[in-house]
Design a protein around this motif. Structure first.
Motif, PDB file in Angstrom:
ATOM      1  N   ASP A 115      27.569  22.119  35.957  1.00  0.00           N
ATOM      2  CA  ASP A 115      27.453  23.308  36.806  1.00  0.00           C
ATOM      3  C   ASP A 115      27.915  22.987  38.228  1.00  0.00           C
ATOM      4  OD1 ASP A 115      26.813  25.724  37.953  1.00  0.00           O
ATOM      5  OD2 ASP A 115      24.787  25.820  37.158  1.00  0.00           O
ATOM      6  N   GLU A 116      27.463  21.846  38.762  1.00  0.00           N
ATOM      7  CA  GLU A 116      27.856  21.442  40.119  1.00  0.00           C
ATOM      8  C   GLU A 116      29.357  21.163  40.203  1.00  0.00           C
ATOM      9  OE1 GLU A 116      25.295  18.850  42.553  1.00  0.00           O
ATOM     10  OE2 GLU A 116      24.115  18.593  40.736  1.00  0.00           O
ATOM     11  N   VAL A 117      29.885  20.488  39.181  1.00  0.00           N
ATOM     12  CA  VAL A 117      31.322  20.174  39.181  1.00  0.00           C
ATOM     13  C   VAL A 117      32.147  21.458  39.152  1.00  0.00           C
ATOM     14  CG1 VAL A 117      33.200  19.142  37.845  1.00  0.00           C
ATOM     15  CG2 VAL A 117      31.057  17.881  38.155  1.00  0.00           C
ATOM     16  N   LEU A 118      31.762  22.401  38.318  1.00  0.00           N
ATOM     17  CA  LEU A 118      32.481  23.667  38.244  1.00  0.00           C
ATOM     18  C   LEU A 118      32.443  24.412  39.578  1.00  0.00           C
ATOM     19  CD1 LEU A 118      31.492  24.994  34.708  1.00  0.00           C
ATOM     20  CD2 LEU A 118      33.776  24.315  35.468  1.00  0.00           C
ATOM     21  N   ALA A 119      31.317  24.349  40.272  1.00  0.00           N
ATOM     22  CA  ALA A 119      31.213  24.996  41.586  1.00  0.00           C
ATOM     23  C   ALA A 119      32.220  24.396  42.563  1.00  0.00           C
ATOM     24  CB  ALA A 119      29.793  24.860  42.126  1.00  0.00           C
ATOM     25  N   ILE A 120      32.377  23.057  42.494  1.00  0.00           N
ATOM     26  CA  ILE A 120      33.352  22.380  43.362  1.00  0.00           C
ATOM     27  C   ILE A 120      34.775  22.796  43.007  1.00  0.00           C
ATOM     28  CG2 ILE A 120      34.335  20.123  43.953  1.00  0.00           C
ATOM     29  CD1 ILE A 120      31.481  18.977  43.512  1.00  0.00           C
TER      30      ILE A 120
ATOM     31  N   LEU B 187      32.813  20.660  49.148  1.00  0.00           N
ATOM     32  CA  LEU B 187      34.246  20.407  49.273  1.00  0.00           C
ATOM     33  C   LEU B 187      34.738  20.672  50.689  1.00  0.00           C
ATOM     34  CD1 LEU B 187      36.751  19.689  47.478  1.00  0.00           C
ATOM     35  CD2 LEU B 187      37.221  22.127  47.440  1.00  0.00           C
ATOM     36  N   LYS B 188      34.029  21.542  51.410  1.00  0.00           N
ATOM     37  CA  LYS B 188      34.471  21.858  52.772  1.00  0.00           C
ATOM     38  C   LYS B 188      34.404  20.642  53.682  1.00  0.00           C
ATOM     39  CE  LYS B 188      33.043  26.678  52.331  1.00  0.00           C
ATOM     40  NZ  LYS B 188      32.073  27.719  52.708  1.00  0.00           N
ATOM     41  N   LEU B 189      33.616  19.614  53.274  1.00  0.00           N
ATOM     42  CA  LEU B 189      33.553  18.388  54.057  1.00  0.00           C
ATOM     43  C   LEU B 189      34.902  17.707  54.136  1.00  0.00           C
ATOM     44  CD1 LEU B 189      30.177  16.888  52.773  1.00  0.00           C
ATOM     45  CD2 LEU B 189      30.612  17.914  55.002  1.00  0.00           C
ATOM     46  N   LEU B 190      35.764  17.985  53.160  1.00  0.00           N
ATOM     47  CA  LEU B 190      37.106  17.401  53.190  1.00  0.00           C
ATOM     48  C   LEU B 190      37.973  18.058  54.243  1.00  0.00           C
ATOM     49  CD1 LEU B 190      37.903  16.930  49.397  1.00  0.00           C
ATOM     50  CD2 LEU B 190      37.227  15.213  51.055  1.00  0.00           C
ATOM     51  N   GLY B 191      37.590  19.244  54.690  1.00  0.00           N
ATOM     52  CA  GLY B 191      38.343  19.913  55.744  1.00  0.00           C
ATOM     53  C   GLY B 191      39.592  20.585  55.211  1.00  0.00           C
TER      54      GLY B 191
ATOM     55  N   ALA C  99      35.485  14.951  41.620  1.00  0.00           N
ATOM     56  CA  ALA C  99      34.319  15.834  41.653  1.00  0.00           C
ATOM     57  C   ALA C  99      33.225  15.316  40.718  1.00  0.00           C
ATOM     58  CB  ALA C  99      34.724  17.252  41.269  1.00  0.00           C
ATOM     59  N   VAL C 100      33.623  14.864  39.534  1.00  0.00           N
ATOM     60  CA  VAL C 100      32.662  14.313  38.579  1.00  0.00           C
ATOM     61  C   VAL C 100      31.974  13.077  39.162  1.00  0.00           C
ATOM     62  CG1 VAL C 100      32.419  13.151  36.343  1.00  0.00           C
ATOM     63  CG2 VAL C 100      33.816  15.228  36.529  1.00  0.00           C
ATOM     64  N   THR C 101      32.768  12.181  39.754  1.00  0.00           N
ATOM     65  CA  THR C 101      32.218  10.958  40.332  1.00  0.00           C
ATOM     66  C   THR C 101      31.226  11.267  41.446  1.00  0.00           C
ATOM     67  OG1 THR C 101      34.224   9.705  39.807  1.00  0.00           O
ATOM     68  CG2 THR C 101      32.790   8.799  41.510  1.00  0.00           C
TER      69      THR C 101
ATOM     70  N   VAL D  89      39.650  21.576  30.676  1.00  0.00           N
ATOM     71  CA  VAL D  89      38.410  21.745  29.914  1.00  0.00           C
ATOM     72  C   VAL D  89      38.113  20.487  29.097  1.00  0.00           C
ATOM     73  CG1 VAL D  89      37.290  23.031  28.045  1.00  0.00           C
ATOM     74  CG2 VAL D  89      38.582  24.256  29.807  1.00  0.00           C
ATOM     75  N   LYS D  90      39.135  19.959  28.462  1.00  0.00           N
ATOM     76  CA  LYS D  90      38.961  18.762  27.630  1.00  0.00           C
ATOM     77  C   LYS D  90      38.514  17.576  28.473  1.00  0.00           C
ATOM     78  CE  LYS D  90      42.452  20.359  24.330  1.00  0.00           C
ATOM     79  NZ  LYS D  90      43.846  20.198  23.862  1.00  0.00           N
ATOM     80  N   LEU D  91      39.105  17.452  29.676  1.00  0.00           N
ATOM     81  CA  LEU D  91      38.726  16.341  30.558  1.00  0.00           C
ATOM     82  C   LEU D  91      37.292  16.501  31.049  1.00  0.00           C
ATOM     83  CD1 LEU D  91      39.492  13.775  32.054  1.00  0.00           C
ATOM     84  CD2 LEU D  91      40.523  15.173  33.858  1.00  0.00           C
ATOM     85  N   LEU D  92      36.899  17.724  31.381  1.00  0.00           N
ATOM     86  CA  LEU D  92      35.534  17.988  31.812  1.00  0.00           C
ATOM     87  C   LEU D  92      34.529  17.682  30.700  1.00  0.00           C
ATOM     88  CD1 LEU D  92      36.068  21.311  33.803  1.00  0.00           C
ATOM     89  CD2 LEU D  92      35.097  19.201  34.730  1.00  0.00           C
ATOM     90  N   GLU D  93      34.849  18.129  29.484  1.00  0.00           N
ATOM     91  CA  GLU D  93      33.952  17.887  28.356  1.00  0.00           C
ATOM     92  C   GLU D  93      33.783  16.395  28.086  1.00  0.00           C
ATOM     93  OE1 GLU D  93      34.518  21.936  25.651  1.00  0.00           O
ATOM     94  OE2 GLU D  93      35.826  20.196  25.281  1.00  0.00           O
TER      95      GLU D  93
END
Length: 341
Positions: free
Chosen positions: A55-60, A91-95, A79-81, A24-28
């Motif tokens: 929101d998008e990052v959390l979905a990933i 994420l499914k693109l990673l297989g 994910a953030v980048t 959480v701290k890293l995301l914030e």
């Protein structure tokens, strides 16, 4: 702006939040939002743009947890980048495919889109160049793919090689025979094989001739059939050595050439065989170039920042050199004009 996100029932929030809310701290910090979780929901507070990205990052990250994988700093920052630079990705693109299984029984999987494309290239092409900075998994993934090919009987042996840049005077002062002298240069390749096979099985395969680890000079005059060949630290080959290596490839063989063109250690400003190969072989059928970047670094997050800082410095130095050359030509032209006058 405040937005509430419903968390799928059964989701392990502790896996998402991390130990002592470290995730959480890293995301914030990375997304400039405030994140709180309660009663199966997550509340995001921040600007409209920052909340959308969070929101998008959390979905990933929830996709990662759903697949049964662990969240760590690398996955969060990647994910953030991707969201910040590409507007998100699936994420499914990673297989879900497993490249190999290491000696502890843990699956080896790609962690970035660059790595995924690199591994796919190794499956589809005879010769693959994996070029990128330290920490992008160039050698590790190549070794993993080689071990899988050997286990699946796609090849009969693995050959690992790299140039010993200081192959002259300095090696002569090291104790032992030639193999003892070059072993320190080959250590990263040994480490990768130990990780995949364990020291005992590696030694057994080596004794049977199924695995060979040797300096690049040992490749001259050979034809390497039915083998998976890895040339590591290829930025330190000369153009002649690179040509020699590539023309060793025989029937039923695959070759992976790895290197970092920003870390050339050749003495006396000699040309790099890897740099020349990129220019000469671009567009040749069945040869693929996978260009990995700092986004594909899977080491400590600080490594990405170090790579970016050096790239910025190198670009500034190159720009300064060009400006100095331009200024020098202008001054020279002025002096010539003055003499004519």
């Amino acid at each position: 702006m405040t937005r509430q996100i419903e968390i799928p029932e059964g989701t392990d929030l502790s896996a998402l939040f991390g130990s002592f809310d470290a995730n959480v701290k890293l995301l914030e910090k990375s997304l400039n939002v405030k994140l709180t979780g309660r009663d199966g929901t997550i509340k995001l507070t921040g600007s409209d743009e920052d909340v959308d990205k969070a929101d998008e990052v959390l979905a990933i990250l929830l996709q990662i947890i759903e697949k049964g994988e662990r969240i760590d700093d690398q996955k969060i920052l990647y994910a953030v980048t991707m969201v910040q630079e590409n507007g998100g990705f699936d994420l499914k693109l990673l297989g879900d495919d497993c490249i190999a299984v290491n000696q502890r029984g843990n699956p080896i999987k790609t962690k970035t889109l660059g790595q995924k494309k690199y591994v796919e290239s190794m499956r589809e092409n005879t010769i693959v160049f994996g070029i990128g900075p330290a920490g992008t998994g160039k050698t590790y993934l190549a070794v993993a793919r080689a071990v899988t090919a050997l286990r699946n009987k796609e090849v009969a042996r693995i050959i690992l090689t790299r140039p010993a840049v200081e192959a002259g005077e300095k090696l002569g002062f090291l104790p032992g025979d030639l193999q003892n002298k070059v072993d320190p240069y080959l250590r990263p390749l040994y480490d990768g094989m130990f990780e995949m096979l364990g020291a005992e099985l590696f030694a057994k395969y080596q004794e049977k001739g199924m695995i060979e680890v040797a300096p690049l000079a040992y490749m001259r005059g050979r034809t390497l059939d039915n083998a998976f060949i890895i040339l590591d630290e290829a930025q330190n080959t000369t153009p002649e050595q690179m040509k020699m290596f590539l023309t060793r490839i025989g029937f039923g063989s695959k070759a992976v050439v790895t290197g970092d063109i920003t870390q050339i250690d050749l003495p006396g400003g000699k040309a790099s065989g890897l740099k020349e190969a990129v220019r000469v072989l671009k567009g040749v059928e069945d040869i693929s170039f996978s260009m990995l970047t700092e986004k594909d670094v899977v080491r400590h997050p600080l490594v990405q920042k170090i790579i970016k800082a050096y790239e910025k410095y190198d670009n500034e130095q190159e720009k300064r050199k060009k400006n100095d050359k331009t200024a020098h030509r202008e001054r020279t032209g002025e002096r010539r004009n003055n003499r004519r006058d």
